[in-house]
Design an enzyme around this catalytic site. Structure first.
Site, short mmCIF file in Angstrom:
data_model
loop_
_atom_site.label_atom_id
_atom_site.label_comp_id
_atom_site.label_asym_id
_atom_site.label_seq_id
_atom_site.Cartn_x
_atom_site.Cartn_y
_atom_site.Cartn_z
N ASN A 13 0.70 -0.86 0.24
CA ASN A 13 0.12 -0.19 -0.15
C ASN A 13 0.69 0.94 -0.06
OD1 ASN A 13 -1.36 2.29 0.51
ND2 ASN A 13 -2.06 1.31 2.56
N TRP A 14 0.62 1.96 -1.48
CA TRP A 14 2.05 3.02 -1.67
C TRP A 14 0.87 4.16 -0.29
CZ3 TRP A 14 3.30 2.82 -7.15
CH2 TRP A 14 3.63 1.97 -7.45
N LYS A 15 0.23 3.64 -0.45
CA LYS A 15 -0.69 5.29 0.32
C LYS A 15 -0.15 6.24 -0.27
CE LYS A 15 0.77 3.46 5.04
NZ LYS A 15 0.48 3.45 6.67
N HIS A 99 -9.37 1.14 5.30
CA HIS A 99 -8.39 0.98 5.14
C HIS A 99 -8.51 2.15 6.71
CE1 HIS A 99 -3.53 2.07 5.80
NE2 HIS A 99 -3.33 1.19 5.62
N GLU A 101 -6.41 4.42 8.01
CA GLU A 101 -6.41 5.55 7.53
C GLU A 101 -8.00 6.52 7.32
OE1 GLU A 101 -2.79 4.99 5.80
OE2 GLU A 101 -1.89 4.27 7.49
N GLU A 171 -5.18 -5.35 10.14
CA GLU A 171 -4.41 -4.33 10.63
C GLU A 171 -4.38 -3.37 11.97
OE1 GLU A 171 -2.49 -3.13 6.73
OE2 GLU A 171 -4.29 -1.84 6.72
N GLY A 177 2.73 1.75 10.97
CA GLY A 177 3.67 3.34 10.65
C GLY A 177 3.66 3.31 11.73
N SER A 217 3.71 -2.37 9.73
CA SER A 217 5.16 -2.40 10.40
C SER A 217 5.52 -3.79 9.75
CB SER A 217 5.32 -2.10 12.01
OG SER A 217 5.05 -0.90 12.35
N GLY A 238 2.58 -1.25 3.82
CA GLY A 238 2.52 0.21 3.42
C GLY A 238 4.39 0.71 3.57
N GLY A 239 5.02 0.90 4.73
CA GLY A 239 6.33 1.63 4.60
C GLY A 239 7.01 0.65 3.51
C1 PEP Z 1 -0.38 -0.01 5.94
O1 PEP Z 1 -0.72 1.09 5.40
O2 PEP Z 1 -1.76 -0.48 5.70
C2 PEP Z 1 0.97 -0.76 7.11
C3 PEP Z 1 0.19 -1.34 7.19
O3 PEP Z 1 2.12 0.22 7.09
P1 PEP Z 1 2.71 0.47 7.91
O4 PEP Z 1 3.48 -1.13 6.95
O5 PEP Z 1 3.75 1.07 7.23
O6 PEP Z 1 2.93 0.01 8.81
#
Ligand code: PEP
Length: 258
Positions: A13-15, A99, A101, A171, A177, A217, A238-239
């Site tokens: 997920n690039w956000k 999600h 966010e 999640e 994040g 994470s 994500g990251g």
């Molecule tokens: C996400 O964006 O769904 C996520 C899990 O982010 P991260 O891996 O950065 O925690």
């Protein structure tokens, strides 16, 4: 990972990150490495504005390309929103729904979720339906209640025959994040609860078709352990999905480092 009938699914997920050039470079690199990608499913969830270009570059590879959100109507006065058919038109074959966010920054309520999941399925988009508890909810022993409420709303309009096209991502909000990953015990217990809920809601055979991913994470150094947890069918990243150097080792979680 326990059920080999459910192909491992690694999703990035690039956000609201990267730019057009870096997005296309990343797709080219991952596409080159994937080959026919036969034994696992890999996908990126991309800012809507880059979907057309990214899916054009991904063409001819098994890489899935998805949107990060949708609105459940096909047309109308919904300024700033994207309809499922619009995602399809620019090459997306899947979409994230709910999600954390979207829920916590943009205050999307539970009662939109069922309609969003239904709209995705009706438009031939494969949804990843995201659920997760906040730190306060976990500390207050409300995790199970919150996740069940989110599951009920997301599955409001799901039929048994939809299940093979559905993925859930667990999640925990406090792990997204933050660098803090849920322990394998926490992940195992929660995924087991989700699987039990699914079996009651849609029956065991259909429940067995739904993949349940972990997200929060995920990094190259914890991907293998997380994938070894019972009932974990994949990872939502994500990251670490923003660079090939961190995403590819997660995709290849079961291979020894080069
Ligand atoms: C996400 O964006 O769904 C996520 C899990 O982010 P991260 O891996 O950065 O925690």
């Amino acid at each position: 990972m326990t059920n080999r009938a459910r192909k491992p699914y690694i999703a990035g997920n690039w956000k609201m990150n990267l730019d057009r050039a870096r997005s296309l470079d990343l797709i080219k690199t991952v596409k080159g490495r994937l080959g026919d990608g036969g034994d696992r499913e890999v996908a990126f969830f991309v800012p809507a504005i880059y979907l057309a270009d990214v899916s054009a570059v991904a063409q001819g590879s098994p890489l899935g390309i998805g949107g990060q959100n949708l609105w459940f109507e096909a047309n109308g006065a919904f300024t700033g929103e994207v309809a499922p058919r619009m995602l399809r038109e620019v090459g997306a074959d899947r979409v994230l729904i709910g999600h954390s966010e979207r829920r916590h920054v943009f205050h999307e309520p539970d009662d939109w979720m069922g309609r969003k999941v239904r709209a995705a399925l009706d438009c031939d988009l494969l949804p990843i339906y995201c659920i997760g508890e906040t730190l306060d909810e976990r500390k207050g022993n409300r995790t199970e209640r919150v996740l069940k409420r989110q599951l009920e709303s997301g599955f409001e309009k799901v039929k048994v025959e939809d299940c093979h096209r559905l993925t859930i991502a667990y999640e925990p909000v406090w792990a997204i994040g933050t660098g803090e990953t849920a322990t394998t015990e926490q992940v195992g217990a929660t995924h087991k609860m989700i699987r039990k809920w699914l079996a009651v809601r849609v029956g065991e055979p259909a429940a067995n078709l739904v993949r349940v991913l972990y997200g929060g994470s995920v990094k190259p150094d914890n991907a293998k352990d997380l994938m070894a947890v019972e009932h974990v069918d994949g990872l939502l990243v994500g990251g670490a999905s923003l660079q090939a150097e961190t995403f590819l080792p997660i995709v290849e979680y079961d291979r020894a480092p080069a």
